[in-house]
Design a protein around this motif. Structure first.
Motif, PDB file in Angstrom:
ATOM      1  N   UNK A   6      -6.073   9.400   2.156  1.00  8.45           N
ATOM      2  CA  UNK A   6      -5.793  10.338   3.246  1.00  8.45           C
ATOM      3  C   UNK A   6      -6.546   9.928   4.510  1.00  8.45           C
ATOM      4  N   UNK A   7      -5.933  10.155   5.654  1.00  9.84           N
ATOM      5  CA  UNK A   7      -6.532   9.838   6.942  1.00  9.84           C
ATOM      6  C   UNK A   7      -7.533  10.929   7.294  1.00  9.84           C
ATOM      7  N   UNK A   8      -8.790  10.570   7.371  1.00  7.42           N
ATOM      8  CA  UNK A   8      -9.843  11.542   7.700  1.00  7.42           C
ATOM      9  C   UNK A   8      -9.722  11.970   9.156  1.00  7.42           C
ATOM     10  N   UNK A   9     -10.511  12.971   9.569  1.00  8.25           N
ATOM     11  CA  UNK A   9     -10.456  13.369  10.981  1.00  8.25           C
ATOM     12  C   UNK A   9     -10.874  12.204  11.881  1.00  8.25           C
ATOM     13  N   UNK A  10     -10.136  12.020  12.941  1.00  6.00           N
ATOM     14  CA  UNK A  10     -10.441  10.965  13.904  1.00  6.00           C
ATOM     15  C   UNK A  10     -10.412  11.584  15.299  1.00  6.00           C
ATOM     16  N   UNK A  11     -11.555  11.578  15.978  1.00  9.58           N
ATOM     17  CA  UNK A  11     -11.645  12.133  17.331  1.00  9.58           C
ATOM     18  C   UNK A  11     -11.300  11.040  18.338  1.00  9.58           C
ATOM     19  N   UNK A  12     -10.299  11.306  19.174  1.00  5.22           N
ATOM     20  CA  UNK A  12      -9.887  10.371  20.211  1.00  5.22           C
ATOM     21  C   UNK A  12     -10.129  11.040  21.568  1.00  5.22           C
ATOM     22  N   UNK A  13     -10.828  10.338  22.459  1.00  9.75           N
ATOM     23  CA  UNK A  13     -11.041  10.828  23.817  1.00  9.75           C
ATOM     24  C   UNK A  13      -9.894  10.293  24.662  1.00  9.75           C
ATOM     25  N   UNK A  14      -9.069  11.203  25.206  1.00 12.84           N
ATOM     26  CA  UNK A  14      -7.880  10.814  25.969  1.00 12.84           C
ATOM     27  C   UNK A  14      -8.190  10.574  27.450  1.00 12.84           C
ATOM     28  N   UNK A  15      -9.075  11.400  28.025  1.00  8.63           N
ATOM     29  CA  UNK A  15      -9.424  11.230  29.438  1.00  8.63           C
ATOM     30  C   UNK A  15     -10.677  12.026  29.777  1.00  8.63           C
ATOM     31  N   UNK A  16     -11.299  11.641  30.896  1.00  8.19           N
ATOM     32  CA  UNK A  16     -12.453  12.357  31.446  1.00  8.19           C
ATOM     33  C   UNK A  16     -12.118  12.685  32.890  1.00  8.19           C
ATOM     34  N   UNK A  17     -12.202  13.956  33.263  1.00 14.28           N
ATOM     35  CA  UNK A  17     -12.007  14.381  34.648  1.00 14.28           C
ATOM     36  C   UNK A  17     -13.353  14.800  35.200  1.00 14.28           C
ATOM     37  N   UNK A  18     -13.776  14.101  36.248  1.00 14.45           N
ATOM     38  CA  UNK A  18     -15.109  14.289  36.809  1.00 14.45           C
ATOM     39  C   UNK A  18     -15.065  13.895  38.277  1.00 14.45           C
ATOM     40  N   UNK A  36      -7.635  15.294  17.762  1.00 11.08           N
ATOM     41  CA  UNK A  36      -7.887  14.909  16.366  1.00 11.08           C
ATOM     42  C   UNK A  36      -6.618  14.225  15.874  1.00 11.08           C
ATOM     43  N   UNK A  37      -6.660  12.892  15.716  1.00  9.96           N
ATOM     44  CA  UNK A  37      -5.483  12.154  15.264  1.00  9.96           C
ATOM     45  C   UNK A  37      -5.470  11.969  13.753  1.00  9.96           C
ATOM     46  N   UNK A  38      -6.429  12.561  13.072  1.00  9.81           N
ATOM     47  CA  UNK A  38      -6.502  12.450  11.612  1.00  9.81           C
ATOM     48  C   UNK A  38      -5.719  13.545  10.914  1.00  9.81           C
ATOM     49  N   UNK A  39      -5.853  13.562   9.594  1.00  9.49           N
ATOM     50  CA  UNK A  39      -5.114  14.546   8.795  1.00  9.49           C
ATOM     51  C   UNK A  39      -6.009  15.643   8.232  1.00  9.49           C
ATOM     52  N   UNK A  65      -3.991  16.779  14.427  1.00  4.38           N
ATOM     53  CA  UNK A  65      -3.017  16.686  15.499  1.00  4.38           C
ATOM     54  C   UNK A  65      -3.316  17.546  16.712  1.00  4.38           C
ATOM     55  N   UNK A  66      -4.301  18.411  16.636  1.00  2.00           N
ATOM     56  CA  UNK A  66      -4.613  19.330  17.731  1.00  2.00           C
ATOM     57  C   UNK A  66      -5.377  18.624  18.844  1.00  2.00           C
ATOM     58  N   UNK A  67      -5.095  19.062  20.081  1.00  4.49           N
ATOM     59  CA  UNK A  67      -5.793  18.571  21.270  1.00  4.49           C
ATOM     60  C   UNK A  67      -6.533  19.718  21.925  1.00  4.49           C
ATOM     61  N   UNK A  68      -7.553  19.385  22.711  1.00  4.29           N
ATOM     62  CA  UNK A  68      -8.308  20.408  23.422  1.00  4.29           C
ATOM     63  C   UNK A  68      -8.943  19.776  24.649  1.00  4.29           C
ATOM     64  N   UNK A  69      -9.332  20.617  25.585  1.00  2.62           N
ATOM     65  CA  UNK A  69     -10.100  20.185  26.750  1.00  2.62           C
ATOM     66  C   UNK A  69     -11.482  20.789  26.622  1.00  2.62           C
TER      67      UNK A  69
END
Length: 185
Positions: A6-18, A36-39, A65-69
């Motif tokens: 199984x694909x573990x949780x994987x945190x991906x940083x998509x962008x930084x606004x600063x 979170x691109x993991x399962x 699969x969830x995204x957040x800011x």
């Protein structure tokens, strides 16, 4: 299926606004877009860094699969160029990016006067001074133009080359003006 893990949780940083330009001790609303691109459910402490120092941290929890800011305010105690990183991404912030380079070494040193605005630097400068500008995108109020340079032998120089330092006249609605002279001598 045998052999598939199984694909573990994987945190991906998509962008930084600063913001790219700030005043000393100004609180900057930094927004980091993560996914979170993991399962599996992701639960961890997310950190924002400058060099190896943690600027801010926050507990994050994301379903598969969830995204957040994530919003994390940061500030910087002294003038200079700071590189803020989150995961593999980074952004630069120039704090009090304009200074009078009293020793003409091209670097901001302790005791050198620094400014957020060109007008303040021009007012404080004296004959023969070098005003240095860090990289960034600067907006100058079109109604204040041209900024008068009435001091002999004054030099205004980009710390890292003109292609990394953009000065643009804008009106009250942040629309760029191309027909305004920025400086008059």
């Amino acid at each position: 299926t045998a052999g598939i893990r199984p694909k573990k949780p994987v945190l991906v940083v998509r962008s930084i606004d600063l913001p790219t330009i700030a005043a000393v001790n100004e609180e900057l609303p930094t927004q980091i877009h993560i996914q979170n691109t993991g399962s599996d459910v992701l639960e961890e402490i997310f950190e924002l860094h400058h060099d190896e120092r943690v600027l801010a941290s926050r507990q994050v929890s994301l379903n598969p699969g969830e995204s957040d800011t994530v919003v994390m305010p940061v500030s910087f105690p002294s003038p200079g160029l700071y590189v803020v990183s989150a995961g593999p991404l980074s952004r630069s912030v120039s704090v009090n990016p304009i200074w009078i380079d009293e020793d003409a070494d091209g670097a901001i040193d302790a005791g050198e006067r620094s400014f957020l605005h060109f007008g303040d630097a021009l007012e404080a400068a004296e004959r023969g001074d070098i005003i240095m500008v860090n990289p960034g995108h600067f907006h100058v109020d079109a109604e204040a133009l041209p900024l008068a340079v009435e001091k002999p032998d004054l030099t205004i120089r980009s710390a890292e080359g003109y292609e990394k330092t953009i000065v643009e006249a804008v009106d009250a609605h942040e629309e760029a003006y191309e027909d305004h002279a920025l400086f008059s001598v």
